[in-house]
Design a protein around this motif. Structure first.
Motif, short mmCIF file in Angstrom:
data_model
loop_
_atom_site.label_atom_id
_atom_site.label_comp_id
_atom_site.label_asym_id
_atom_site.label_seq_id
_atom_site.Cartn_x
_atom_site.Cartn_y
_atom_site.Cartn_z
N UNK A 127 -3.40 -7.42 -19.00
CA UNK A 127 -4.22 -5.48 -18.36
C UNK A 127 -3.64 -5.75 -17.41
N UNK A 128 -2.51 -4.97 -16.36
CA UNK A 128 -2.48 -5.08 -14.98
C UNK A 128 -2.67 -3.52 -14.36
N UNK A 129 -3.47 -3.87 -13.24
CA UNK A 129 -3.91 -2.98 -12.23
C UNK A 129 -2.48 -2.87 -11.76
N UNK A 130 -1.46 -1.53 -11.36
CA UNK A 130 -0.20 -2.08 -10.16
C UNK A 130 -1.08 -0.43 -9.48
N UNK A 131 -0.94 -0.90 -8.66
CA UNK A 131 -1.33 0.03 -6.76
C UNK A 131 -0.05 0.67 -6.83
N UNK A 132 -0.38 2.20 -6.53
CA UNK A 132 1.31 2.43 -5.66
C UNK A 132 1.07 1.91 -3.96
N UNK A 133 2.33 1.32 -3.61
CA UNK A 133 3.34 1.15 -2.97
C UNK A 133 2.24 1.53 -1.59
N UNK A 134 1.88 0.45 -0.43
CA UNK A 134 1.43 0.87 1.12
C UNK A 134 2.55 2.08 1.35
N UNK A 135 1.17 2.90 2.20
CA UNK A 135 1.70 4.26 2.98
C UNK A 135 2.47 3.69 3.95
N UNK A 136 3.49 4.50 4.42
CA UNK A 136 4.06 3.75 6.06
C UNK A 136 3.09 4.06 6.75
N UNK A 137 3.71 3.40 7.45
CA UNK A 137 2.91 3.36 9.42
C UNK A 137 0.94 1.86 9.07
N UNK A 138 1.42 1.05 7.26
CA UNK A 138 0.18 0.69 7.22
C UNK A 138 0.35 -0.90 8.32
N UNK A 139 -1.06 -0.77 8.81
CA UNK A 139 -1.29 -2.59 9.82
C UNK A 139 -0.25 -3.46 9.13
N UNK A 140 0.41 -4.30 9.83
CA UNK A 140 0.68 -5.88 9.44
C UNK A 140 1.60 -6.43 10.52
N UNK A 141 1.23 -7.62 9.78
CA UNK A 141 2.00 -8.48 10.98
C UNK A 141 3.22 -8.37 10.39
N UNK A 142 3.44 -8.31 8.92
CA UNK A 142 5.26 -8.97 9.38
C UNK A 142 5.67 -7.96 7.75
N UNK A 143 6.39 -7.37 8.13
CA UNK A 143 7.24 -6.95 6.23
C UNK A 143 7.11 -7.96 5.44
N UNK A 144 7.31 -6.98 4.15
CA UNK A 144 6.96 -7.92 2.63
C UNK A 144 8.41 -7.79 2.14
N UNK A 145 8.20 -9.03 2.12
CA UNK A 145 9.33 -9.03 0.68
C UNK A 145 10.18 -8.31 -0.37
N UNK A 146 8.43 -7.41 -1.36
CA UNK A 146 8.29 -6.84 -2.12
C UNK A 146 7.85 -6.22 -2.03
N UNK A 147 8.85 -4.59 -2.01
CA UNK A 147 8.65 -2.87 -2.30
C UNK A 147 6.78 -2.32 -2.25
N UNK A 148 6.18 -3.74 -2.63
CA UNK A 148 4.75 -3.03 -2.98
C UNK A 148 4.01 -3.68 -2.38
N UNK A 149 4.55 -5.27 -1.22
CA UNK A 149 4.05 -6.31 -1.46
C UNK A 149 3.41 -5.47 0.40
N UNK A 150 1.96 -6.57 0.23
CA UNK A 150 0.96 -6.52 1.31
C UNK A 150 0.15 -7.50 1.37
N UNK A 151 -1.17 -7.92 2.36
CA UNK A 151 -1.67 -9.06 1.53
C UNK A 151 -2.69 -8.92 1.34
N UNK A 152 -3.54 -10.09 0.42
CA UNK A 152 -3.66 -10.42 -0.07
C UNK A 152 -5.20 -9.74 -0.05
N UNK A 153 -5.62 -9.55 0.83
CA UNK A 153 -7.07 -8.90 1.52
C UNK A 153 -6.33 -7.29 1.47
N UNK A 154 -5.33 -6.88 1.93
CA UNK A 154 -5.25 -5.55 2.03
C UNK A 154 -4.97 -4.81 0.24
N UNK A 155 -4.48 -6.21 -0.59
CA UNK A 155 -4.53 -5.51 -1.79
C UNK A 155 -6.15 -5.62 -2.63
N UNK A 156 -6.74 -6.34 -2.55
CA UNK A 156 -8.33 -5.91 -2.87
C UNK A 156 -8.98 -4.55 -2.47
#
Length: 190
Positions: A127-156
């Protein structure tokens, strides 16, 4: 091995250059949910990897390596009752389902994670836990390659907030923001 020797020194624990080391800032986060991080072998020594830092912070976690030559992934751990997969696509769990006892997190690029789910049948069945896409303005080092993409630490951190509340996730969110801030202040990606 020789390619790593010629690189600049890095902290053996958090894998960042010594001037960016986060070890003194890594909190100890207690969760009811066990986190099983399955790290793609290519991510193991990447400076951008956040899965290792997340595993250091989570008291109830285990880090496994996937794809190492001559080694196979222990899929018995992935098959334990109450195990879900944190993944950006796919069927979500019904809202009345009991919370997971264990959450599998793929620590990999989007393309690596997709291949991992294709090559490890037990992952497709979870079964999958699907998180909503990150909010605009979320601190990132680079743009993700997937619309819901984020770092592993952010996702956790977001998964902990969804499963155990925002207070439990706050130390992980602060750690993720501090990591981005330190690297950004350095002026380059290390």
């Amino acid at each position: 091995m020789s390619s790593r020797v010629s690189q600049r020194p890095r902290c053996p624990r958090c894998n960042l250059p010594p001037h960016l080391c986060l070890c003194a800032e890594i909190p100890r986060v207690e969760t009811r949910t066990r986190f099983l991080l399955v790290q793609h072998v290519v991510e193991t020594w990447k400076k951008s990897n956040t899965g290792r830092v997340a595993a250091l912070a989570l008291a109830n976690s285990r880090l496994l390596i996937h794809g190492a030559q001559g080694e196979s992934l222990d899929t018995a751990l992935l098959s334990e009752p109450g195990t879900w997969l944190l993944y950006p696509d796919g069927p979500t769990v019904p809202p009345d389902a009991p919370a997971p006892r264990q959450l599998v997190v793929l620590d990999a690029s989007w393309s690596q994670a997709r291949r991992m789910t294709q090559r490890v049948p037990v992952l497709r069945a979870l079964p999958r836990l699907v998180l909503p896409p990150p909010e605009p303005g979320m601190l990132r080092l680079r743009e993700p390659t997937h619309p819901s993409g984020m770092s592993t630490l952010d996702a956790i951190a977001r998964a902990v907030a969804a499963l155990e509340g925002p207070e439990a996730a706050a130390p992980l969110e602060r750690l993720a923001a501090l990591r981005v801030q330190r690297i950004a202040e350095c002026g380059t990606l290390y």
